[in-house]
Each structure stands twice: as structure tokens, then as C-alpha cells.
Write an enzyme that holds these catalytic residues in place. Sequence first.
Site, mmCIF file in Angstrom:
data_model
loop_
_atom_site.group_PDB
_atom_site.id
_atom_site.type_symbol
_atom_site.label_atom_id
_atom_site.label_comp_id
_atom_site.label_asym_id
_atom_site.label_seq_id
_atom_site.Cartn_x
_atom_site.Cartn_y
_atom_site.Cartn_z
ATOM 1 N N GLU A 95 -7.076 4.716 7.560
ATOM 2 C CA GLU A 95 -6.764 6.132 7.300
ATOM 3 C C GLU A 95 -7.949 6.816 6.613
ATOM 4 O OE1 GLU A 95 -2.962 5.626 5.361
ATOM 5 O OE2 GLU A 95 -2.028 5.151 7.284
ATOM 6 N N GLY B 85 1.868 1.969 10.990
ATOM 7 C CA GLY B 85 2.898 3.012 10.997
ATOM 8 C C GLY B 85 3.497 3.319 12.356
ATOM 9 N N GLY C 253 2.527 -1.318 4.327
ATOM 10 C CA GLY C 253 2.456 0.108 4.003
ATOM 11 C C GLY C 253 3.835 0.688 3.769
ATOM 12 N N SER D 203 2.815 -2.340 10.428
ATOM 13 C CA SER D 203 4.245 -2.299 10.792
ATOM 14 C C SER D 203 5.013 -3.575 10.441
ATOM 15 C CB SER D 203 4.399 -1.968 12.285
ATOM 16 O OG SER D 203 3.955 -0.651 12.535
ATOM 17 N N HIS E 121 -9.750 1.190 4.518
ATOM 18 C CA HIS E 121 -8.493 1.419 5.240
ATOM 19 C C HIS E 121 -8.745 2.386 6.403
ATOM 20 C CE1 HIS E 121 -4.387 2.528 6.185
ATOM 21 N NE2 HIS E 121 -3.996 1.460 5.506
ATOM 22 N N LYS F 1 0.186 4.243 -0.252
ATOM 23 C CA LYS F 1 -0.428 5.450 0.333
ATOM 24 C C LYS F 1 -0.218 6.641 -0.614
ATOM 25 C CE LYS F 1 0.600 3.561 4.855
ATOM 26 N NZ LYS F 1 0.048 3.638 6.161
ATOM 27 N N ASN G 285 0.875 -1.173 0.000
ATOM 28 C CA ASN G 285 0.000 0.000 0.000
ATOM 29 C C ASN G 285 0.911 1.220 0.000
ATOM 30 O OD1 ASN G 285 -1.769 2.077 0.486
ATOM 31 N ND2 ASN G 285 -2.197 1.502 2.613
ATOM 32 N N GLU H 256 -6.022 -5.193 10.097
ATOM 33 C CA GLU H 256 -5.024 -4.169 10.397
ATOM 34 C C GLU H 256 -5.414 -3.448 11.691
ATOM 35 O OE1 GLU H 256 -2.732 -2.934 6.651
ATOM 36 O OE2 GLU H 256 -4.465 -1.632 6.780
HETATM 37 C C1 PEP Z 1 -1.077 0.137 5.849
HETATM 38 O O1 PEP Z 1 -1.100 1.353 5.657
HETATM 39 O O2 PEP Z 1 -1.949 -0.609 5.364
HETATM 40 C C2 PEP Z 1 -0.001 -0.407 6.685
HETATM 41 C C3 PEP Z 1 -0.045 -1.663 7.034
HETATM 42 O O3 PEP Z 1 0.988 0.464 7.002
HETATM 43 P P1 PEP Z 1 2.386 0.138 7.738
HETATM 44 O O4 PEP Z 1 2.908 -1.158 7.156
HETATM 45 O O5 PEP Z 1 3.251 1.283 7.412
HETATM 46 O O6 PEP Z 1 2.093 -0.013 9.174
#
Ligand code: PEP
Length: 253
Positions: free
Chosen positions: A103, A176, A235, A214, A101, A13, A11, A170
Amino acid sequence: MTNKLKYFIGNWKMFGDFGSFKIIYKITQFSKQSKTLYKKKKIILCVPNTLISPFKEKLKSKFISLGVQNCHYHQGYGSFTGSVSASMLKKAGAEYIILGHSENRSEGETNQLIKKKIISALNQKLKVIFCIGEKFYEKKRNKTFSVLRKQIKSSLEKKFNMNKIILAYEPVWSIGTNKIPKMNELKNTIRFIKNDFQKILKTKKSPVVLYGGSVNSKNIRLFSSIFEIDGFLIGGASQSSKKFIDIIRNYYK
Ligand code: PEP
């Protein structure tokens, strides 16, 4: 090493420009070279809308699929300034779409709105990566399972083509932050999602369930102990070809 198909989904973003194709190119090369070594893997990169069409043109590879990260719920064209519909994204070359998601949920997306988007995407024959997950305070109050149940129940329906839907668990507090769940908790949660999905949607089909939050090349080995995880939504680490490739390499080590 498991022989089960595993997904590695990036992803990106709101990152990337035309030059970022080099990331995809390197991942494609890696995927080609390692196809016999790690046969059962599926790589999907969900890029910003601006890049889907040029990348699709350049990407002459069956090893990687391209996706996007959101759409408007309205089907086709309409007076929705600044928005893009699932059909427009499909025409531009997307095969997959991330929906729900956290976000976007944090910007006001409700379970009902996400459901409309899922319907729109499925109508366009896009495959949906449907994100669910609890916030930290919900976890602290032991609400994880009820939150996940509500998210599944409110956004999915038995009549949807479940072969076209991938679930991504998630935990919001993990995205993040460099924080990941305890493996025994994660295993229980993934099992809960699989069982509950079957109960809620009255299906015998076990869903594909990914973990996201993460994931990096150092912690990926921990996750490989959980057989029930069908892959990862990645991500930050997917915006670098090296980090993304190292995750896959280390997973299969
Ligand atoms: C995401 O944005 O779907 C995600 C898993 O981000 P990150 O891996 O940066 O935590």
C-alpha cells in the site's frame, strides 16, 4: 502440531483509536491463557503511530509486542512536514516496524527508498517486517520470482543484521481481496524466497518468512500444511480480537 516458533502479526493499517486498546487487552488475555497450549507463538500488533505511546504505557504484558507500519527514511529529526522518523517511533515504544508494504509501494515507495528506511530502522534497533510481493499482472506473466528477487536484492545488504529482519511475502493481488495463492504455488514461492535470500545475501542463515494476504479463521488451516511458513501478517482480520484469536486457535487445531 509443529514446535517451530510461529509469528502472528497484525497490521491495523489506518484504523483504531484509544478505545481500540480493548482489542489488545483481549488478545493479551488469550495469549496468557493459551501459553502452554500454543507455546511457540509470537504476537505482534502494528498499530497507527498515534496509538503506539498510549498502548505501550497500558500494555503490561510480555505476551504481545507493539509495532508501527512505516517511517521516514531520515534519521532523527528533520524538516519533513508530516513525517515521523524511526527514532521517534522507537522512543514512543515501537519494537517492530513494517516496511515496504504494497500500500506504500503503490504510493511511490521504491526499493531504494525502502532500503534507506530499513537502514534507519535497524540503526534504531527496531525489528523490521519487510514486505515483498508481486502484482497480479506480474504473476500472470510468470514474473513472480524475478520481482521478489529484485525486491530482496535492492533493499537488503549482507551487512544488515538479519536477526532483526522478518520477510513477509504478500502477493499484492491477495491483500484485502479474499484471494489466496494455491498452496503448492505458495510453498514453492516461500522456498524460493528462503533459498534466494541465502544466495543473494551469501548467508547460511535461513530467514523468517511470513505469508500475508486475506488470511482469516476459515482459510488458516490450509496454510498450516506448509511447514516452511514461519507465520502470518494479518491485515483486516487483525482489527477484531475475535477474528485474530480465531485465526491462532484454528491454526493450532
Ligand atoms: C496486509 O495489509 O498486510 C494484509 C495482509 O491485509 P489483509 O489480511 O487484509 O489481506
